[in-house]
Design a protein around this motif. Sequence first.
Motif: not given
Length: 441
Positions: A304, A306-307, A310, A347, A350, A398, A401-402, A405-406
């Motif tokens: 999270l 890291e998210t 990002q 956050m 997202y 998670v 999601v990450l 996004i990436y």
Amino acid sequence: MITIEDMKRDMEKDPQLKENLHRQMEYFFPRWMEKKSKEDMIEKLPEEDKSVLFQFILTQHVTMEEIEQSRQSEAYNRIISLLQKVMSGERDILHEIEGIYQDHLSRTKKEYEKRISDFKYGKLPKAKRKQIDVLRAKQKDAIAESIMENYCKYGAEVKEVEEGYNSFCNLSGLLDVCRFTPEVLQANQGILPTLTAIICFPKFLVPVYVDERLNAQKELPGNWYLYRSLTIPEYKQLLAVKDDPRIWKELFDRVRTRILEKADIPVVPFKKRKELVESIFFNCENGYYDSAMILSFSAIEGLLWETAHQIHKKEQIFTDRKVLYDDRKKESFPSTRIRDAVERTAMRKYLDPRFIEEFCNELYEERNPVLHGNVICHIECSHQDICFIKKLFAMDYVMDVLLEIYQNQLFQEWDSSFSEAKIKEFLKCFMKHPLNIHEKN
């Protein structure tokens, strides 16, 4: 400014960085090309074909069990007989079938509107219910309905039900029976049972969770994750066998496979946690649930953060190393808590609201009893297996999601970096030598 030459020199100094960049190219470039290829294909489709394809997507809501259930009704036999006549060339019958569908749809909407009204009434405070009763007794139904409509403290369940019902209204309104022409039906005869079931029972297009809430059914553990990660037919089938322990074993195996596959994707936040993820399953498989649980909390929190970093590339999350930014209040506040980042920063836009609720109220409550040593799982938890699988659901979500996004940010960079002509050139090469993206990591 960092130049291409600088990047080349860095890669020559760090072979591992060079290898990781190559692996990212092998993983993400085919996905970008596949996305561009689909966009190009859809753009070239005639509007009539797009409309027909959309109708077929709507039919994916119905399960085989629901079709079998429909076969028991007289209406089913009547409708399928009419559709067979259309298929043989009697095109004008489509308008009759459309009329039948609209009639069934109208009755279904009235039924759900009554059930939702009763559901909302049951959520009102006692004084409000009494006020509604008095107004209805005086035949002032319009005023009573207006009060219920404008009451704003029902809670999340009512909001969810109303959103689900609105989704049903949109989907059912988009179904256009007249698109199923003789030519379409002749080429897709297998669609007949599903289409017939929807025409007879438009309620099959209602999101499953609407009936779950209206019937006051107990939610499945990790329901928010299951509903988004399974297809609609898969979710409906799960509800029918939810008490079978074998099903939860299958779900565990499924989420385990998903997490391990993502752990091998060449994205730095995943790569550096690969051993941690493997340790979680090692501990689980050897019966060390307490260790597996604590490691899963660590992995989820790390992913999270890291998210958050990002997302910060696009929207402000931090104003300093230990200061977060509340985008609703437009102010900074000191905090190093992941819960604050999830609840109070950008956050939350997202993340699934149901995930946020579960995360903040259960996984990371103010003083998590597991992480602070107040609860020993194998002694004090009678549902340790379900508790653990819910953590895996959260971790998998998670990671999804990450990754999304990436990937989206990378695709946007490529979209803006290459001309349309160059992208078309890439597509030609890709179509000639397509990479198997399922075999590339």
